[in-house]
Design a protein around this motif. Structure first.
Motif, PDB file in Angstrom:
ATOM      1  N   ILE A  32      53.914  43.614 -10.846  1.00  0.00           N
ATOM      2  CA  ILE A  32      53.530  44.903 -10.289  1.00  0.00           C
ATOM      3  C   ILE A  32      52.504  45.562 -11.203  1.00  0.00           C
TER       4      ILE A  32
ATOM      5  N   ARG B 122      44.289  43.099  -7.904  1.00  0.00           N
ATOM      6  CA  ARG B 122      44.461  42.449  -6.595  1.00  0.00           C
ATOM      7  C   ARG B 122      43.801  41.073  -6.573  1.00  0.00           C
TER       8      ARG B 122
ATOM      9  N   ASP C 278      49.510  39.134  -4.284  1.00  0.00           N
ATOM     10  CA  ASP C 278      50.809  39.517  -3.731  1.00  0.00           C
ATOM     11  C   ASP C 278      51.493  40.607  -4.546  1.00  0.00           C
ATOM     12  N   GLY C 279      50.865  41.060  -5.616  1.00  0.00           N
ATOM     13  CA  GLY C 279      51.466  42.081  -6.460  1.00  0.00           C
ATOM     14  C   GLY C 279      51.409  43.455  -5.821  1.00  0.00           C
ATOM     15  N   GLU C 280      52.396  44.285  -6.130  1.00  0.00           N
ATOM     16  CA  GLU C 280      52.453  45.632  -5.587  1.00  0.00           C
ATOM     17  C   GLU C 280      51.916  46.624  -6.605  1.00  0.00           C
ATOM     18  N   ILE C 281      51.203  47.646  -6.108  1.00  0.00           N
ATOM     19  CA  ILE C 281      50.618  48.670  -6.968  1.00  0.00           C
ATOM     20  C   ILE C 281      51.303  50.011  -6.713  1.00  0.00           C
ATOM     21  N   TYR C 282      51.727  50.651  -7.806  1.00  0.00           N
ATOM     22  CA  TYR C 282      52.310  51.991  -7.738  1.00  0.00           C
ATOM     23  C   TYR C 282      51.336  52.954  -8.408  1.00  0.00           C
TER      24      TYR C 282
ATOM     25  N   SER D  80      63.988  41.857  -8.804  1.00  0.00           N
ATOM     26  CA  SER D  80      63.331  40.560  -8.958  1.00  0.00           C
ATOM     27  C   SER D  80      64.092  39.698  -9.966  1.00  0.00           C
TER      28      SER D  80
END
Length: 307
Positions: free
Chosen positions: A250, A270, A275-279, A307
């Protein structure tokens, strides 16, 4: 080098631990037990940057925060070049000494390129990755293009480049991290929580660089960009990229970062981890650990649990 027992009026209350790494004493914080959360700092900080997050995570996990060579309570050997590869080699030797496994790798600023060396050299011990206002790239052509755009749009690197072109880079930057000029750095890179800037805070971040001989590492990091050497990261081959991308990853991004535009940081993330999520943290700057420690600790805890 800060004294081992210095707590800066209780704001850094952690026991000082040391390992002999590549001929110098490397300091690290080691708090709690359980799964390892390895927190890497960048420029011009040290493990003090994580002081507000360590207590929030160490009741559940073993939180380890080393000081890179030439920063914080670690020694500044005079016979080193302070290039990226040296910092990577130090980190790998460090995790080998401590026999760390199943690491949640948390990286910030130059901790990203250093952490990428660990991911490349010891992929089996990294379980998951948290990228914070940093780059953990694989050296692709597209990543390099994005980075060039980001550096070109960065007021920080515009200033560093101007100093280099005028031939005064070393002279100015080795004095840049003193008590009297520290607030200028905070402003140029993005520091939002002004209430944190106390006498103790100022001493903690300036004291490692009070002696000219101890500024080598802080001078070397930006210089590796503005002098054209571009010692920024190690290229990954296809198998190494596949292994890295298989790990849960992430990004936590402070959107008021002035060091590199956040949209460029996020675009490079990205590219590396599709496939990583961004906060996104709208009210945090480059030093987001100072601005939003509770939010960061909550996101990391949630990430580990899921995870």
């Amino acid at each position: 080098m800060i004294k081992a027992d210095e707590t800066f009026n209780g704001t850094f209350p952690f026991k000082a631990n040391y390992e002999q790494i590549s001929g110098f004493k490397m300091h690290y914080v080691d708090e709690g037990s359980g799964e390892v959360v390895l927190c890497l700092h960048g420029q011009p900080t040290w493990s003090y940057l994580y002081r507000l997050i360590i207590p929030l995570l160490s009741d559940k996990y073993r939180v380890i925060a080393p000081d890179n060579m030439g920063f914080g309570k670690s020694e500044t050997p005079q016979d080193k070049k302070y290039r990226l590869q040296e910092h990577i080699d130090n980190l790998i030797e460090f995790v080998d000494h401590l026999d760390l496994k199943d690491i949640t790798l948390v990286v910030h600023d130059w901790g990203g390129p250093i952490g990428s060396g660990l991911l490349k050299g010891r992929p089996d011990i990294v379980k998951r990755i948290v990228v914070m206002n940093s780059l953990l790239p694989f050296g692709s052509e597209r990543e390099n293009e994005l980075l060039a755009e980001g550096i070109g749009a960065s007021p920080w690197f515009e200033m560093m480049g101007g100093l280099y072109e005028k031939g005064v880079y070393d002279l100015v930057v080795k004095n840049f991290f003193q008590y009297s000029t520290l607030s200028l750095i905070a402003d140029h890179l993005g520091f939002e929580k002004i209430s944190n800037i106390t006498e103790d805070w100022m001493r903690a971040y300036s004291e490692p660089f009070n002696v000219e001989e101890e500024t080598l590492a802080a001078v070397a990091f930006p210089k590796s960009i503005v002098d054209g050497s571009n010692d920024l990261w190690l290229p990954f081959d296809e198998d190494e990229i596949r292994v890295a991308r298989a790990k849960p990853t992430i990004m936590i991004e402070g959107l008021k970062d002035k060091g590199l535009p956040p949209e460029l940081y996020m675009a490079i993330f990205r590219e590396a981890f599709p496939d990583g999520e961004i906060y996104e943290l709208p009210n945090a700057g480059h030093f987001l650990q100072e601005d939003e420690p509770q939010a960061i600790a909550s996101l990391i805890t949630q990430f580990i649990r899921m995870s």
